[in-house]
Design a protein around this motif. Structure first.
Motif, PDB file in Angstrom:
ATOM      1  N   PHE A  53       0.816  -1.041   0.004  1.00 53.62           N
ATOM      2  CA  PHE A  53       0.116   0.179  -0.111  1.00 53.62           C
ATOM      3  C   PHE A  53       0.974   1.307   0.060  1.00 53.62           C
ATOM      4  N   GLU A  54       0.498   2.175  -0.642  1.00 47.85           N
ATOM      5  CA  GLU A  54       1.144   3.514  -0.808  1.00 47.85           C
ATOM      6  C   GLU A  54       0.135   4.574  -0.886  1.00 47.85           C
ATOM      7  N   GLY A  55       0.239   5.646  -0.121  1.00 50.20           N
ATOM      8  CA  GLY A  55      -0.626   6.733   0.139  1.00 50.20           C
ATOM      9  C   GLY A  55      -0.409   7.724   1.191  1.00 50.20           C
ATOM     10  N   ALA A  56      -1.348   7.911   1.998  1.00 52.02           N
ATOM     11  CA  ALA A  56      -1.231   8.781   3.014  1.00 52.02           C
ATOM     12  C   ALA A  56      -2.169   8.385   4.147  1.00 52.02           C
ATOM     13  N   PHE A  57      -1.873   8.347   5.460  1.00 60.03           N
ATOM     14  CA  PHE A  57      -2.311   8.233   6.493  1.00 60.03           C
ATOM     15  C   PHE A  57      -2.735   9.510   7.219  1.00 60.03           C
ATOM     16  N   GLU A  58      -3.946   9.678   7.273  1.00 55.01           N
ATOM     17  CA  GLU A  58      -4.442  11.050   8.276  1.00 55.01           C
ATOM     18  C   GLU A  58      -5.243  10.896   9.446  1.00 55.01           C
ATOM     19  N   VAL A  59      -4.954  11.580  10.430  1.00 54.07           N
ATOM     20  CA  VAL A  59      -5.638  11.333  11.755  1.00 54.07           C
ATOM     21  C   VAL A  59      -6.455  12.626  11.662  1.00 54.07           C
ATOM     22  N   VAL A  60      -7.899  12.396  11.435  1.00 54.81           N
ATOM     23  CA  VAL A  60      -8.844  13.475  11.445  1.00 54.81           C
ATOM     24  C   VAL A  60      -9.164  13.756  12.739  1.00 54.81           C
ATOM     25  N   ARG A  61      -9.479  12.983  13.546  1.00 53.65           N
ATOM     26  CA  ARG A  61      -9.611  13.189  15.140  1.00 53.65           C
ATOM     27  C   ARG A  61      -8.719  12.353  15.980  1.00 53.65           C
ATOM     28  N   PRO A  62      -8.291  12.824  17.016  1.00 52.85           N
ATOM     29  CA  PRO A  62      -7.082  12.307  17.754  1.00 52.85           C
ATOM     30  C   PRO A  62      -7.673  10.595  17.997  1.00 52.85           C
ATOM     31  N   VAL A  63      -6.767   9.697  17.581  1.00 56.95           N
ATOM     32  CA  VAL A  63      -7.184   8.236  17.589  1.00 56.95           C
ATOM     33  C   VAL A  63      -6.279   7.623  18.689  1.00 56.95           C
ATOM     34  N   ARG A  64      -7.058   6.456  18.779  1.00 47.60           N
ATOM     35  CA  ARG A  64      -6.332   5.357  19.574  1.00 47.60           C
ATOM     36  C   ARG A  64      -6.820   3.959  19.194  1.00 47.60           C
ATOM     37  N   LYS A  65      -6.016   3.259  18.980  1.00 50.21           N
ATOM     38  CA  LYS A  65      -6.266   2.152  18.085  1.00 50.21           C
ATOM     39  C   LYS A  65      -5.630   0.670  18.680  1.00 50.21           C
ATOM     40  N   HIS A  66      -6.053  -0.557  18.598  1.00 48.59           N
ATOM     41  CA  HIS A  66      -5.346  -1.669  18.724  1.00 48.59           C
ATOM     42  C   HIS A  66      -4.636  -2.008  17.289  1.00 48.59           C
TER      43      HIS A  66
END
Length: 124
Positions: free
Chosen positions: A101-114
């Motif tokens: 995968f190539e592209g961009a990762f955007e955090v729109v609202r502060p995130v917390r993830k497993h």
């Protein structure tokens, strides 16, 4: 026959110090978000844990042998594919970032993830 390894319970980050970082400056597209990673399990080609991040956007490029499954606990992220595709993932949803995968990762609202990353790098 040897017993299999015990099941690893991944449920808490309390009392664990996270690794802190920011996206590389040459990959930044918006903001300069702080990122927190709690690595809770590593075994062979797999790692798993909890990741949190402030709002921002940066380019990512996964090698052909690496992929990630993640589940958003809180917040909102957006994946932008190189070909123009956009996928929004919000609290209560999961997604897979596929190999290559190539592209961009955007955090729109502060995130917390497993997260679970599998890096099946071929052995030379």
């Amino acid at each position: 026959m040897p017993l299999p390894p015990p099941i690893a319970l991944i449920d808490r980050t309390e009392g664990l110090a996270p690794a802190l970082d920011r996206p590389r400056p040459d990959r930044l597209e918006a903001g300069n978000p702080q990122r927190w990673t709690w690595l809770l399990h590593e075994a062979g080609p797999m790692s798993a844990g909890v990741w949190a991040c402030e709002v921002g956007r940066w380019r990512i490029a996964f090698p052909p042998h690496k992929q990630e499954y993640f589940f958003v606990l809180e917040g909102h992220v957006r994946l932008h594919g190189a070909g123009g595709s956009v996928v929004d993932v919000q609290a209560g949803q999961g997604a897979v970032i596929p190999p290559s995968f190539e592209g961009a990762f955007e955090v729109v609202r502060p995130v917390r993830k497993h997260f679970v990353v599998v890096d099946a790098q071929p052995v030379p």
